[in-house]
Design an enzyme around this catalytic site. Structure first.
Site, PDB file in Angstrom:
ATOM      1  CB  ALA A 129       3.375  -9.413  -5.820  1.00 28.38           C
ATOM      2  CE1 TYR A 239     -10.016   2.386   2.773  1.00 28.50           C
ATOM      3  CE2 TYR A 239     -10.941   1.853   0.620  1.00 28.50           C
ATOM      4  CZ  TYR A 239     -10.463   2.788   1.528  1.00 28.50           C
ATOM      5  OH  TYR A 239     -10.435   4.122   1.179  1.00 28.50           O
ATOM      6  CD  GLU A 248       2.174  -7.793   6.389  1.00 30.38           C
ATOM      7  OE1 GLU A 248       3.232  -7.381   5.884  1.00 30.38           O
ATOM      8  OE2 GLU A 248       1.052  -7.516   5.926  1.00 30.38           O
TER       9      GLU A 248
END
Length: 383
Positions: A129, A239, A248
């Site tokens: 989220a 960071y 990702e």
């Protein structure tokens, strides 16, 4: 399509691919249309995948994971993408290959022991989220705040476009903890368990594609999070998220490659069997050349992806490669999917056909994980 397994992968990667491929063919493809209609994946799917070791590729063995490397991420992404159900791929990748690594990287031994075994086994579903209504790709515009009060942090704010928002039990989220800090400073990551006063979810979004993946909003109103659920160092959350972007982006590009190869496969089959003008579509040079061109482009993109994964596994940075790929590979998939629909003709635009679903599900990949234009700016800066 180009087979790079013998060049880049070890036996454990090839075995993982074979097992995952068989599972998807047996348990996912036949049932996924039901999940698309429901707009959400069933909890038992995560448990099934967890029992077979498919959800713990980022998690150390001591916590029940399979602990695969960057090449394992590529194999996982390719095979879930090859299912041609983008919603299934998005939800399980969010759980296993995007949110879980944050706990692996930054969690304390207590946090890891508390959460990682259930994540690896699929007993609990994980969500990531981060995105906010006014933020999008610019994460520094996040407005959700967290204020320390005693042994809790009090969260206020809103997250949107959150994959697994309704199905997840646990969320990795980030909030501003120092309102005076500039740039990427002053943000902190938290592990949030669903439920409790001040935590609510919105209605499920009705998306054009990725239909099997539930997506919604999260709202925090004086929501208390135990202090021990702070993840990593206070004020350094931005960071910490950046450290996971290479993985990702490689994961999303691998899903695109798997989906692109599937689109080419079914379109080649169609072209060779579809009668046209006394011949087949494949007998028309324009069709052959178009598919040959896309096969070459997909193979070149795949080669770059495998090269980046191998480089990452040697401990080298692949920030430039990951940004380049994320800028280009989703765009390639969109062009390819459009061309494949054209070759299929009207049948390719009918709901329920595989190529129509790929056409719909190709679109979001150039939005999530850094929009294409943002990635090109990133590449320019690195150049």
């Amino acid at each position: 399509m180009l087979n790079l397994d013998d060049t880049y992968l070890a036996d454990e990667h090839r075995q993982f691919r074979e097992q995952l491929n068989r599972f998807i063919a047996r348990e996912v493809v036949p049932r996924a249309p039901e999940w698309e209609a429901a707009g959400i994946l069933p909890p038992e799917l995560y448990r099934q995948m967890g029992e077979l070791g498919f959800l713990g590729l980022a998690i150390p063995a001591e916590y029940g994971g399979t602990e695969l490397d960057a090449r394992g991420t590529v194999v996982f992404g390719e095979e879930i993408g090859r299912s041609s159900f983008g919603g299934f791929a998005a939800s399980v990748a969010d759980h296993a290959d995007m949110a879980a690594p944050v706990i692996v990287r930054a969690g304390t031994p207590t946090q890891k022991q508390r959460y990682l075994p259930d994540i690896a086994s699929g007993q609990r579903v994980l969500g990531f989220a981060v995105t906010e209504p006014g933020g999008g790709s610019d994460l520094t515009r996040m407005k959700t705040t967290a204020v320390r009060k005693g042994d809790h942090w009090i969260l206020n704010g809103q997250k949107t476009f959150i994959t697994n928002a309704l199905s997840a039990n646990i969320f990795i989220t980030i909030a501003r903890t120092d309102p005076q800090a500039k740039g990427g400073n002053g943000f902190t990551i938290f592990i949030i368990e669903k439920g409790g006063q001040g935590f609510t979810t919105g209605k499920k979004f009705d998306k054009t594609g990725w239909c099997a993946s539930d997506m919604s909003e999260l709202f925090f109103e004086d929501f208390a999070v135990p202090a021990e659920n702070m993840l990593g160092e206070e004020g350094k959350g931005f960071y910490m998220l950046m450290q996971g972007l290479e993985r990702e982006r490689m994961s999303m590009c691998a899903q695109c490659i798997g989906m692109a190869e599937r689109a080419l496969t079914i379109t080649l089959e169609h072209a060779k069997s579809r009668a046209a003008y006394g011949r087949t579509l494949w007998d028309l040079q324009a069709i052959r050349h178009e598919l040959a061109t896309y096969a070459a482009e997909v193979s070149a993109a795949k080669l770059m992806l495998y090269h980046a994964a191998a480089k990452k596994d040697r401990g080298e940075s692949v920030r430039l490669e990951a940004s380049m790929m994320k800028a280009q590979i989703p765009q390639l998939l969109k062009r390819l999917a459009d061309a494949c629909v054209q070759i299929h003709g009207a049948s390719g635009y009918m709901r329920g056909t595989e190529i129509e679903r790929i056409f719909r599900d190709a679109r979001p990949f150039s939005l999530g994980g850094g929009a294409a234009a943002v990635m090109l700016d990133e590449v320019a800066k690195l150049l």
